[in-house]
Design a protein around this motif. Structure first.
Motif, mmCIF file in Angstrom:
data_model
loop_
_atom_site.group_PDB
_atom_site.id
_atom_site.type_symbol
_atom_site.label_atom_id
_atom_site.label_comp_id
_atom_site.label_asym_id
_atom_site.label_seq_id
_atom_site.Cartn_x
_atom_site.Cartn_y
_atom_site.Cartn_z
ATOM 1 N N THR A 135 0.845 -1.120 -0.081
ATOM 2 C CA THR A 135 -0.026 -0.133 0.074
ATOM 3 C C THR A 135 1.098 1.283 0.064
ATOM 4 O O THR A 135 2.006 1.212 0.752
ATOM 5 N N CYS A 136 0.452 2.213 -0.794
ATOM 6 C CA CYS A 136 1.327 3.266 -0.864
ATOM 7 C C CYS A 136 0.768 4.356 0.291
ATOM 8 O O CYS A 136 -0.259 4.805 0.204
ATOM 9 N N ILE A 137 1.697 4.933 1.168
ATOM 10 C CA ILE A 137 1.560 5.856 2.170
ATOM 11 C C ILE A 137 2.776 6.629 2.112
ATOM 12 O O ILE A 137 3.829 6.520 2.318
ATOM 13 N N GLY A 138 2.167 8.030 1.813
ATOM 14 C CA GLY A 138 3.403 8.962 2.034
ATOM 15 C C GLY A 138 4.291 8.945 0.744
ATOM 16 O O GLY A 138 5.468 9.194 1.239
ATOM 17 N N ASN A 141 5.922 2.521 -0.445
ATOM 18 C CA ASN A 141 5.116 1.322 -0.504
ATOM 19 C C ASN A 141 5.483 0.621 0.723
ATOM 20 O O ASN A 141 6.490 0.390 1.246
ATOM 21 N N THR A 142 4.469 0.161 1.625
ATOM 22 C CA THR A 142 4.750 -0.565 2.751
ATOM 23 C C THR A 142 3.597 -1.751 2.634
ATOM 24 O O THR A 142 2.504 -1.778 2.134
ATOM 25 N N LEU A 144 1.220 -3.727 4.836
ATOM 26 C CA LEU A 144 0.477 -3.433 6.381
ATOM 27 C C LEU A 144 -0.144 -4.784 6.804
ATOM 28 O O LEU A 144 -0.048 -6.108 6.481
ATOM 29 N N THR A 149 -5.637 -5.067 8.779
ATOM 30 C CA THR A 149 -6.430 -5.183 7.694
ATOM 31 C C THR A 149 -7.513 -6.438 7.752
ATOM 32 O O THR A 149 -8.653 -6.264 6.951
ATOM 33 N N LEU A 166 8.907 7.748 6.751
ATOM 34 C CA LEU A 166 7.749 7.663 5.684
ATOM 35 C C LEU A 166 7.477 8.733 4.602
ATOM 36 O O LEU A 166 7.723 9.760 5.070
#
Length: 166
Positions: A135-138, A141-142, A144, A149, A166
């Motif tokens: 998932t792209c956050i800021g 890609n990370t 979770l 989830t 991040l």
């Protein structure tokens, strides 16, 4: 931003559990603008339904500035009292179960489920681990945690102040 100021909250690194519970109750009521705990939780988690699980994300990696067990236990107790949740509907979690246990977070001490995304540095645990797709956050890609989830319906982030790149 809300704040509780009480000189009896802690002495050095030791947290006064009674004062923490009282302070947390005041914060929840002030944040929600309600006068009782049941109404406060109703306002703060309006979609909470019977059988759903509330996750409490904590941080225990840095032993010098962890989320304190006394504060988490107070939050668990307030969820039970005000939202009517059972021990099986509250999940305290962090990165690894071995770190949680070492920091004093057990199902018995918390009165709630306690899980790590992984059990230790090798074992992912039964049905946990991280999402395979990122998932792209800021802009980064990370992956979770499956706890966040797939396991919990509502999330309370009770993390400590720290820096991630991040």
């Amino acid at each position: 931003m809300l704040e509780v100021s009480d000189t009896s909250l802690s002495s050095g690194a030791k947290v006064n559990a009674v004062a923490a519970a009282a302070g947390l109750r005041k914060l929840l009521l002030a944040l929600s603008g309600k006068v009782d705990l049941k109404a406060a939780w109703g306002a703060l988690m309006p979609g909470l339904q019977a059988g759903q699980v509330v996750g409490i994300k904590i941080n225990v990696l840095n032993r010098r500035v962890p989320t304190h067990p006394e504060v988490v236990k107070a939050l668990v107790d307030l969820l039970k009292e005000g939202a009517g949740l059972s021990s099986g509907q509250i999940l305290v979690w962090d990165r690894r179960l071995d770190e949680l246990t070492k920091a004093g977070f057990t199902a018995q001490s918390m009165g709630a489920m306690v899980e790590g995304t992984w059990d230790d540095t090798v074992a992912k645990g039964t049905g946990r681990g991280y999402e395979l797709s990122s998932t792209c956050i800021g802009g980064q890609n990370t992956h979770l945690s499956n706890i966040m989830t797939r396991r919990v319906d509502h999330l309370i982030n009770l993390a400590v102040m720290k820096r991630h790149d991040l």
